[in-house]
Design an enzyme around this catalytic site. Structure first.
Site, PDB file in Angstrom:
ATOM      1  N   HIS A  20     -59.284  46.615  34.262  1.00 13.30           N
ATOM      2  CA  HIS A  20     -60.935  45.801  34.880  1.00 13.30           C
ATOM      3  C   HIS A  20     -62.167  46.877  34.995  1.00 13.30           C
ATOM      4  CE1 HIS A  20     -63.198  43.940  38.407  1.00 13.30           C
ATOM      5  NE2 HIS A  20     -63.429  43.523  37.556  1.00 13.30           N
ATOM      6  N   ASP A  28     -74.548  47.333  15.119  1.00 12.06           N
ATOM      7  CA  ASP A  28     -74.900  46.427  14.397  1.00 12.06           C
ATOM      8  C   ASP A  28     -74.827  48.122  13.286  1.00 12.06           C
ATOM      9  OD1 ASP A  28     -76.717  48.738  14.640  1.00 12.06           O
ATOM     10  OD2 ASP A  28     -78.947  47.352  15.250  1.00 12.06           O
ATOM     11  N   HIS A 106     -83.331  50.148  25.210  1.00 14.80           N
ATOM     12  CA  HIS A 106     -82.589  51.080  24.241  1.00 14.80           C
ATOM     13  C   HIS A 106     -82.022  52.307  24.393  1.00 14.80           C
ATOM     14  CE1 HIS A 106     -80.694  50.625  20.009  1.00 14.80           C
ATOM     15  NE2 HIS A 106     -81.648  51.536  19.858  1.00 14.80           N
ATOM     16  N   TYR A 128     -80.866  46.104  16.554  1.00 16.28           N
ATOM     17  CA  TYR A 128     -80.611  46.047  18.321  1.00 16.28           C
ATOM     18  C   TYR A 128     -79.920  44.767  18.689  1.00 16.28           C
ATOM     19  CZ  TYR A 128     -85.072  48.174  19.115  1.00 16.28           C
ATOM     20  OH  TYR A 128     -86.317  49.222  19.266  1.00 16.28           O
ATOM     21  N   ALA A 129     -78.785  43.929  17.381  1.00 15.46           N
ATOM     22  CA  ALA A 129     -77.746  42.984  17.616  1.00 15.46           C
ATOM     23  C   ALA A 129     -76.677  44.258  18.092  1.00 15.46           C
ATOM     24  CB  ALA A 129     -76.986  42.781  15.658  1.00 15.46           C
ATOM     25  N   ASN A 130     -76.941  44.702  19.717  1.00 17.61           N
ATOM     26  CA  ASN A 130     -76.020  45.754  20.081  1.00 17.61           C
ATOM     27  C   ASN A 130     -75.547  44.719  21.319  1.00 17.61           C
ATOM     28  OD1 ASN A 130     -76.311  47.847  17.964  1.00 17.61           O
ATOM     29  ND2 ASN A 130     -78.203  48.001  18.934  1.00 17.61           N
TER      30      ASN A 130
END
Length: 139
Positions: A20, A28, A106, A128-130
């Site tokens: 948990h 990316d 970021h 920024y595809a994170n």
């Protein structure tokens, strides 16, 4: 042979060992990965596997209760950002659980990846595809 959707041994083991609030980053191809964090590198060529395909595979087995994204994601890559929000909403409806979504700068996002149990690198080449997923519980 494993019967469920996720057949990648490293990903399956990671998800099976989460507790948990443990965190997992899916990123990316360009996000720096901390040297002391487990790296699961799925990247083959630019775009393969995609960020969204990797998210779908992980969410097929991982219960999440929180999501962290960079503030810049929505503005710089709105299509991917919206697709991720749609998947998160579908997951919340499917599991009938609230999923908190948090945005941070970021640079703070990159710092938070140090807390991840693992970083999963995709072939995605979209800025920024994170995302950081915080593990939930199934009960």
């Amino acid at each position: 042979m494993k019967k469920s959707a996720l057949i990648n041994a490293d990903l399956s083991h990671l998800i099976a060992t989460l507790g948990h609030t443990d965190e997992v980053t899916i990123c990316d191809a360009g996000l720096p990965i901390p040297g002391d964090t487990q790296r699961i590198d799925l990247a083959l060529i630019p775009g393969v596997p995609s960020f969204m395909d990797t998210i779908r595979a992980v969410l097929s087995e991982m219960q999440i209760e929180g999501v962290v994204m960079a503030e810049e994601f929505a503005e710089v890559s709105p299509t991917h950002h919206q697709a991720l929000l749609t998947l998160i909403d579908e997951e919340a409806r499917k599991t009938d659980k609230n999923i908190a979504v948090t945005y941070i700068p970021h640079e703070a996002f990159k710092a938070q990846t140090h807390r991840s149990k693992a970083v999963i690198r995709t072939g995605e080449c979209t800025p920024y595809a994170n995302v950081i997923f915080q593990s939930g519980v199934v009960f």
